[in-house]
Design an enzyme around this catalytic site. Structure first.
Site, short mmCIF file in Angstrom:
data_model
loop_
_atom_site.label_atom_id
_atom_site.label_comp_id
_atom_site.label_asym_id
_atom_site.label_seq_id
_atom_site.Cartn_x
_atom_site.Cartn_y
_atom_site.Cartn_z
CG ASP A 305 -11.98 7.09 -6.48
OD1 ASP A 305 -12.01 8.30 -7.01
OD2 ASP A 305 -11.41 6.12 -6.85
CB CYS A 306 -13.82 11.97 -7.85
SG CYS A 306 -12.69 12.33 -6.65
#
Ligand SMILES: *[C@@H]1O[C@H](CO)[C@@H](O)[C@H](O)[C@H]1NC(C)=O
Ligand SMILES: *[C@@H]1O[C@H](CO)[C@@H](O)[C@H](O)[C@H]1NC(C)=O
Ligand SMILES: *[C@@H]1O[C@H](CO)[C@@H](O)[C@H](O)[C@H]1NC(C)=O
Ligand SMILES: *[C@@H]1O[C@H](CO)[C@@H](O)[C@H](O)[C@H]1NC(C)=O
Ligand SMILES: *[C@@H]1O[C@H](CO)[C@@H](O)[C@H](O)[C@H]1NC(C)=O
Ligand SMILES: *[C@@H]1O[C@H](CO)[C@@H](O)[C@H](O)[C@H]1NC(C)=O
Length: 782
Positions: A305-306
């Site tokens: 995920d970012c």
């Protein structure tokens, strides 16, 4: 479980198709197509003939040989460029920059830097938010939507507006109704989430030429794993540690991911921000290399995920140095970093001996292999299978009609007092349309949205058939003050009243969980007052992703109908009108069962039944475990699978065994001591199947679709769920016609439960099978 059905089908004729087509033509003609930019791709041998000699550009070779050839040509510094979402270019090899991050949750989205809308493609078809589509219980619809989205995505890629790698779907289990992102998911049930995830992935990825290793676009199942909290009373997803037992992990959280990889053959899995049992998921070698790659055999890449690595280093302080964080992620099996962390710290990690270059090679090889399967290294895409797609293939009349159809199929009719719905468009001279969501546009498409082709608001949908008087009633969904008197006045003067209430992203969203499940502000007050003042039918429409406690409306006789419409997408208003005026019959789910429910978790629970926080640790303990219909034993307002139709359907069991025997090896332990269950891993447990046949009749006067649910209540061993879904099948039936539906049940696969150690077991004794409205007792013995 396999299911099969036979019924008469008629082509779906829509009087609205022509209307949509006209609107589409008007819309598209107002945009002059400007000079088009073009697709990004490698191995452009036409402009640069020297590239043809590179093995990685040679389409006669297999993907793995091409990847080996490419990786051998790269320096360590160059390899590191391909570990992050904004991948770098290597001009000497003819490789341009590529942006990995695009999204397509329910239509091509502008979230993520890889995709843009412009005058060339001003919008894309915006389907209902996933929670509504899932409520259709129609697996072919899941695939059909994925196909349209991937066609529009390829069309946008061809004109330089989109990537080829889409980080959708979100298949986390919607365990807590207050989770702000529950709207993005297919709900609370592991089987439905599995069917949705694998179906949507197939629709996105599968090519039409039978090339099964090639990809139309690459999907990504996220967020792995045990994630269903964003920001709840100060506990956020960046810090929370999901404490999960082996049993709960394998019974609840992992099945959709497993199905996505094994059945859907997805090209990517994204690990989440949270920790599971103390280890950040993106740094956990057991969860990544062990399970996703080892057990499930992912053919593709694992992405963060970012930016999860930055989060576990800077916020969770999981490692002392950034180099250790980079090394831990790569060694755990991670291939791509959404963010810049690996770009900054990997070289130093290698130099410090924390991770070998061979691990970097593995990671970039998985990334390159995915791009090869997409045709990115095959030269000019206009010469390839999807090369002719372009702006004309986006927002077509058929695609937009499917968005409307999906909303109709998902909308759930929860209450319908005799004589209320459907309304007759000729009898209604004046319809009062009230509520903060009555004339909304963007609210209908939820989050991870794109620019839609066009909108039809609920008011516009209803006003297309009857005269309306409209009043928002509150200035927004928070509804801190309500225009009660004005609303009562217009309701009193109308033949019928439609109230469109509920939520939007200011109430439930990414980074925004709710603390209760009540309608916001003064909505309930407004609804009750309007209902009391009305003389005709009162239809309450709840537009929301998460469940709302509507018990006050269920018991109020003045409120004659309740519809839940999710966030119904760009054509939501038209679909709502189709159902209210009866041009579409809402599909039934089986009636008369008291499941707590949750694709639809509208239920009341007491304040103790909430997240339990122990020093910022989030525990999926017994209490939270009690949520979802599989475990919850408290009162419910509406249950999983509830939903009414304008028709009635009867069920008759025509074939089902009363007894099945599991054969065992002669020296099996269960012969010498008493056993409560048998491991499904037993040889003799394989291929033990039986058929259940059912006759379904539409006894009403309207044609319609009907979902037959197949639940099982196992004997109570291993703290197993009180009831779980083992299959479902949706059939369309004309009025007064019948059809047969069959379920093929694999005893060890479908009737098993997960024990405390995460092993699958079939309980011995009486299983109660709930098939449609029927109950059937089945004894499993050895
Ligand atoms: C591509 O690979 C095939 C199979 O190995 C080989 O026969 C062909 O010569 C290669 N093409 C080029 C341009 O090197
Ligand atoms: C790197 O490779 C060497 C030689 O194969 C091996 O001994 C060492 O354990 C590896 N280091 C890491 C961090 O994987
Ligand atoms: C309803 O919404 C549409 C679209 O935003 C807008 O054009 C229209 O004026 C609104 N109608 C009323 C009566 O406010
Ligand atoms: C409903 O309306 C009647 C009069 O029409 C009024 O007496 C009563 O108080 C109202 N009830 C509520 C709950 O508003
Ligand atoms: C079960 O059936 C499948 C497909 O029919 C077959 O390939 C497999 O060998 C069977 N397994 C056993 C243990 O009989
Ligand atoms: C399922 O959805 C597809 C695609 O819209 C549709 O053609 C089909 O009729 C639906 N099935 C039922 C039983 O409603």
């Amino acid at each position: 479980m396999a299911s099969f059905s036979s019924q008469n089908r008629v082509p779906k004729v829509s009087v609205f198709l022509f209307f949509s087509l006209i609107c589409f033509l008007l819309f598209s003609s107002s945009h002059v197509v400007l000079a088009q930019s073009s697709a990004v791709f490698a191995c452009d041998v036409v402009s640069n003939p020297s590239l043809a000699s590179f093995g990685f550009c040679n389409t006669s070779l297999g993907v793995s040989d091409r990847v080996v050839d490419l990786v051998e040509r790269l320096t360590l510094q160059e390899k590191i460029l391909f570990l992050v979402n904004s991948a770098g270019s290597v001009s000497r090899l003819g490789i341009p920059k590529y942006e990995w991050w695009s999204e397509a949750l329910h239509g091509v989205s502008y979230v993520g830097p890889g995709t843009h809308f412009s005058s060339v493609v001003p919008g894309a078809t915006s389907f209902p938010q996933v929670i509504l589509t899932a409520a259709s219980f129609n697996t072919s619809l899941f695939v059909a939507i994925g196909k349209v989205v991937s066609t529009e995505a390829r069309a946008m890629y061809n004109v330089g507006l989109a990537g080829l790698t889409f980080w959708s779907p979100n298949i986390n289990i919607f365990r807590d109704p207050r989770w702000g992102r529950g709207q993005e998911t297919p709900g609370e049930d592991p089987l439905l989430s599995s069917k949705y995830g694998s179906g949507y992935v197939k629709g996105l990825q599968q090519r039409d030429d039978g090339n099964t290793d090639g990809l139309k676009v690459a999907a990504c199942c996220k967020h792995y794993t045990a994630y269903d909290l964003d920001n709840w009373k100060g506990v956020d997803r960046y810090h929370f540690n999901a404490v999960v037992t082996k049993q709960d992990l394998d019974d609840t959280f992992q099945p959709p991911f497993k199905s996505c990889v094994v059945d859907g053959n997805v090209a990517s899995v994204m690990c989440s921000y949270n920790k599971v049992n103390g280890i950040p998921t993106c740094a956990d070698p057991d969860l990544l290399s062990g399970v996703i790659r080892g057990q499930w055999k992912l053919n593709g890449y694992i992405v963060t995920d970012c930016d999860s690595i930055d989060v576990f280093y800077n916020s969770q302080h999981y490692t002392k140095t950034p180099e250790e964080a980079a090394a831990k992620a790569i060694l755990a099996g991670l291939d791509l970093n959404c963010g810049s962390f690996l770009g900054q710290h990997t070289e130093a990690a290698v130099k410090a001996g924390l991770v070998n270059e061979s691990a970097i090679d593995r990671a970039v090889s998985n990334n390159f292999a995915t791009l090869m399967r997409l045709g990115f290294f095959d030269g000019d895409p206009s010469k390839q299978l999807y090369g002719k797609l372009g702006p004309k293939d986006v927002c077509t009349a058929e695609n937009q009609e499917l968005a409307r159809e999906a909303a109709r199929q998902g909308i759930v009719l929860l209450k319908n007092t005799a004589g209320s719905l459907p309304l007759s468009p000729t009898a209604i001279k004046n319809l009062a349309v009230i509520g903060p969501n009555a004339n909304v546009t963007k609210t209908m498409i939820g989050n991870y949205e794109g620019t839609p082709c066009k909108y039809t608001t609920p008011l516009q949908g209803l006003a297309a058939s009857v005269a309306t008087t409209y009043l928002p009633g509150c200035s927004n969904v928070a509804c801190s003050t309500a225009q009660v008197d004005d609303a009562k006045k217009i309701a009193a003067a109308a033949d019928a009243t439609v109230l469109v209430m509920g939520a939007d992203q200011s109430i439930e969203a990414e980074s925004r969980d709710r603390v209760d499940i009540l309608l916001p502000g003064q909505q309930q007050l407004l609804i009750t007052a309007v209902a009391n003042a009305s003389t005709g039918p009162v239809i309450l429409v709840i537009m929301s992703g998460g469940g709302m406690d509507v018990s006050f409306a269920k018991t109020n006789d003045k409120i004659t109908s309740i519809l839940w419409v999710g966030y119904p997408g760009e054509a939501g208003g038209a679909a709502i009108a189709d159902i209210i005026f009866g041009s579409y019959n809402p599909s039934t789910h089986q009636p008369s069962q008291n499941y707590v429910l949750l694709v639809f978790q509208i239920f009341a629970f007491d304040s103790k039944s909430v997240h339990i926080i122990v020093e910022y640790e989030f525990e999926f303990n017994q209490e939270s475990l009690s949520r979802t219909y599989r475990f919850y034993t408290g009162e419910t307002v509406y249950s999983f699978g509830d939903g009414l139709s304008y028709s009635k359907f009867s069920h008759e069991l025509t074939q089902a065994p009363g007894l099945v025997s599991v054969p065992l090896e002669e020296n099996h332990v269960c012969y010498s001591s008493e056993c409560k269950s048998v491991a499904t891993a037993e040889q003799t447990c394989q291929n033990l199947t039986f058929d259940v046949h059912l006759r379904i009749k539409n006894t009403g006067t309207m044609s319609g679709s009907h979902t037959i649910f197949f639940f099982s209540t196992p004997p109570s061993v291993h703290n197993s769920p009180q009831k779980h879904l083992v299959g479902f099948e949706k059939v369309f039936l004309h009025a007064q016609t019948d059809s047969h539906v069959g379920f093929k049940v694999d005893v060890c696969k479908d009737l098993s439960v997960v024990d405390e150690l995460g092993s699958k077991k079939v309980a011995l004794g009486e299983h109660v099978l709930h098939i449609g409205s029927l109950k059937h007792s089945l004894t499993v013995r050895i």
